[in-house]
Design a protein around this motif. Sequence first.
Motif, mmCIF file in Angstrom:
data_model
loop_
_atom_site.group_PDB
_atom_site.id
_atom_site.type_symbol
_atom_site.label_atom_id
_atom_site.label_comp_id
_atom_site.label_asym_id
_atom_site.label_seq_id
_atom_site.Cartn_x
_atom_site.Cartn_y
_atom_site.Cartn_z
ATOM 1 N N LEU A 35 -47.960 37.977 41.889
ATOM 2 C CA LEU A 35 -46.596 38.455 41.853
ATOM 3 C C LEU A 35 -46.367 38.587 40.705
ATOM 4 C CD1 LEU A 35 -45.307 35.394 43.909
ATOM 5 C CD2 LEU A 35 -45.656 37.823 44.653
ATOM 6 N N GLU A 36 -46.865 39.321 39.921
ATOM 7 C CA GLU A 36 -46.614 39.661 38.384
ATOM 8 C C GLU A 36 -45.653 40.633 38.138
ATOM 9 O OE1 GLU A 36 -49.140 39.269 35.370
ATOM 10 O OE2 GLU A 36 -50.748 38.189 36.460
ATOM 11 N N THR A 37 -45.418 41.548 39.308
ATOM 12 C CA THR A 37 -44.404 42.592 39.286
ATOM 13 C C THR A 37 -43.050 42.177 39.837
ATOM 14 O OG1 THR A 37 -45.183 43.643 41.346
ATOM 15 C CG2 THR A 37 -46.087 44.371 39.232
ATOM 16 N N SER A 38 -43.109 41.137 40.686
ATOM 17 C CA SER A 38 -41.702 40.839 41.489
ATOM 18 C C SER A 38 -41.137 39.688 40.571
ATOM 19 C CB SER A 38 -42.201 40.316 42.789
ATOM 20 O OG SER A 38 -43.067 39.068 42.934
ATOM 21 N N PHE A 39 -41.434 39.086 39.489
ATOM 22 C CA PHE A 39 -40.803 38.084 39.036
ATOM 23 C C PHE A 39 -40.211 38.583 37.431
ATOM 24 C CE2 PHE A 39 -44.721 37.190 36.616
ATOM 25 C CZ PHE A 39 -44.180 37.031 35.340
ATOM 26 N N LYS A 40 -38.978 38.076 37.221
ATOM 27 C CA LYS A 40 -38.345 38.538 35.826
ATOM 28 C C LYS A 40 -38.171 37.243 34.966
ATOM 29 C CE LYS A 40 -35.363 42.001 37.786
ATOM 30 N NZ LYS A 40 -34.021 42.590 38.140
ATOM 31 N N VAL A 94 -45.461 32.717 29.723
ATOM 32 C CA VAL A 94 -46.455 32.718 31.319
ATOM 33 C C VAL A 94 -47.368 33.836 31.160
ATOM 34 C CG1 VAL A 94 -45.935 33.438 33.858
ATOM 35 C CG2 VAL A 94 -44.132 32.347 32.369
ATOM 36 N N ASP A 95 -48.691 33.237 31.700
ATOM 37 C CA ASP A 95 -49.932 34.037 31.736
ATOM 38 C C ASP A 95 -49.873 34.444 33.137
ATOM 39 O OD1 ASP A 95 -52.156 34.820 30.969
ATOM 40 O OD2 ASP A 95 -53.311 33.221 31.782
ATOM 41 N N SER A 96 -49.709 33.869 34.163
ATOM 42 C CA SER A 96 -49.824 34.669 35.544
ATOM 43 C C SER A 96 -49.175 33.527 36.647
ATOM 44 C CB SER A 96 -51.247 34.828 36.167
ATOM 45 O OG SER A 96 -52.041 33.475 36.130
ATOM 46 N N ILE A 107 -48.315 28.787 38.908
ATOM 47 C CA ILE A 107 -47.946 29.650 37.526
ATOM 48 C C ILE A 107 -48.981 28.759 36.541
ATOM 49 C CG2 ILE A 107 -46.163 29.673 35.948
ATOM 50 C CD1 ILE A 107 -44.200 29.231 38.251
ATOM 51 N N TRP A 108 -49.370 29.538 35.686
ATOM 52 C CA TRP A 108 -50.235 29.473 34.372
ATOM 53 C C TRP A 108 -49.304 29.850 33.316
ATOM 54 C CZ3 TRP A 108 -52.850 30.601 39.023
ATOM 55 C CH2 TRP A 108 -53.903 29.862 39.329
ATOM 56 N N ALA A 109 -49.242 29.099 32.215
ATOM 57 C CA ALA A 109 -48.587 29.318 31.140
ATOM 58 C C ALA A 109 -49.275 28.624 29.989
ATOM 59 C CB ALA A 109 -47.025 28.781 30.949
ATOM 60 N N ASN A 110 -48.661 29.233 28.965
ATOM 61 C CA ASN A 110 -49.196 28.717 27.357
ATOM 62 C C ASN A 110 -48.075 28.163 26.613
ATOM 63 O OD1 ASN A 110 -52.020 29.273 27.936
ATOM 64 N ND2 ASN A 110 -51.392 31.635 27.853
ATOM 65 N N GLU A 111 -48.625 27.177 25.983
ATOM 66 C CA GLU A 111 -47.526 26.713 24.871
ATOM 67 C C GLU A 111 -47.899 27.585 23.460
ATOM 68 O OE1 GLU A 111 -46.351 22.634 22.308
ATOM 69 O OE2 GLU A 111 -47.839 22.712 23.882
ATOM 70 N N ILE A 140 -40.189 30.092 49.529
ATOM 71 C CA ILE A 140 -41.003 29.224 48.367
ATOM 72 C C ILE A 140 -40.446 27.700 48.323
ATOM 73 C CG2 ILE A 140 -41.383 29.235 45.800
ATOM 74 C CD1 ILE A 140 -40.895 32.296 45.947
ATOM 75 N N LYS A 141 -41.100 26.985 48.469
ATOM 76 C CA LYS A 141 -40.939 25.434 48.687
ATOM 77 C C LYS A 141 -41.591 24.759 47.467
ATOM 78 C CE LYS A 141 -38.513 26.031 52.446
ATOM 79 N NZ LYS A 141 -37.031 26.225 52.435
ATOM 80 N N HIS A 142 -42.902 25.199 47.085
ATOM 81 C CA HIS A 142 -43.581 24.303 46.288
ATOM 82 C C HIS A 142 -44.086 25.232 45.286
ATOM 83 C CE1 HIS A 142 -43.656 21.343 49.531
ATOM 84 N NE2 HIS A 142 -44.094 22.248 50.453
ATOM 85 N N VAL A 143 -43.961 24.755 43.776
ATOM 86 C CA VAL A 143 -44.526 25.435 42.816
ATOM 87 C C VAL A 143 -45.512 24.564 41.991
ATOM 88 C CG1 VAL A 143 -43.730 26.515 40.413
ATOM 89 C CG2 VAL A 143 -42.400 26.834 42.596
ATOM 90 N N SER A 144 -46.644 25.093 41.563
ATOM 91 C CA SER A 144 -47.424 24.306 40.874
ATOM 92 C C SER A 144 -47.650 24.791 39.490
ATOM 93 C CB SER A 144 -48.959 23.988 41.400
ATOM 94 O OG SER A 144 -48.742 23.343 42.441
ATOM 95 N N VAL A 145 -47.612 24.062 38.411
ATOM 96 C CA VAL A 145 -47.504 24.584 37.068
ATOM 97 C C VAL A 145 -48.472 24.278 36.140
ATOM 98 C CG1 VAL A 145 -45.936 25.058 34.869
ATOM 99 C CG2 VAL A 145 -44.928 25.027 36.922
ATOM 100 N N TRP A 146 -49.477 24.934 35.242
ATOM 101 C CA TRP A 146 -50.187 24.426 34.390
ATOM 102 C C TRP A 146 -49.845 25.076 32.996
ATOM 103 C CZ3 TRP A 146 -51.671 25.222 39.483
ATOM 104 C CH2 TRP A 146 -52.331 23.996 40.025
ATOM 105 N N ILE A 147 -49.673 24.061 31.995
ATOM 106 C CA ILE A 147 -49.256 24.760 30.863
ATOM 107 C C ILE A 147 -50.249 24.513 30.001
ATOM 108 C CG2 ILE A 147 -47.605 24.750 28.750
ATOM 109 C CD1 ILE A 147 -45.423 24.163 30.909
ATOM 110 N N ASN A 148 -50.998 25.281 29.121
ATOM 111 C CA ASN A 148 -52.103 24.899 28.295
ATOM 112 C C ASN A 148 -51.648 24.865 27.033
ATOM 113 O OD1 ASN A 148 -54.109 24.990 30.236
ATOM 114 N ND2 ASN A 148 -54.243 27.219 30.118
#
Length: 148
Positions: A35-40, A94-96, A107-111, A140-148
């Motif tokens: 969804l990389e093109t559809s989020f801001k 945000v990575d992806s 959602i994968w993100a980096n600190e 969209i009801k559920h979001v899982s996030v991993w922050i490295n």
Amino acid sequence: MDGKRMRVCLLAFLMVFAFWGVIPSGSYASAEEPLETSFKIVENIKYLPNEVKNKVQELQWRVTDGHALVHKDGIAYVILSLGIRPTTGYAIEVDSIVRINDTRLLIWANEVKPQPHAVVSPQLTSPVQVLSMPDPFHKIKHVSVWIN
């Protein structure tokens, strides 16, 4: 149990699991659709709706990281928070974002930490990143996030 009754029970069993989301729906065929093109990335938090700003403030000063999903006016806002950090220079990158099905995002993100010899202020900060994406039907009801 006769054959007809067995088929009815099996069908009922499958319908219950499909309803709960255990059995993938037809939309699962397009899993891992980026969804990389559809989020801001929201640049200025002060222009967000009050419901989103309130959730940002709630997450911002937690000790640990966290995230939240808020729907407002056909837009899904995902708020990512690192929690409290001891100095300036921290950020979230945000990575992806991957859509699993109509209702789930990963959602994968980096600190981003300050460089070892960077000049930073010794003050408590709380890095937050807000993402927005169209979701007119609140699917969209559920979001899982991993922050490295």
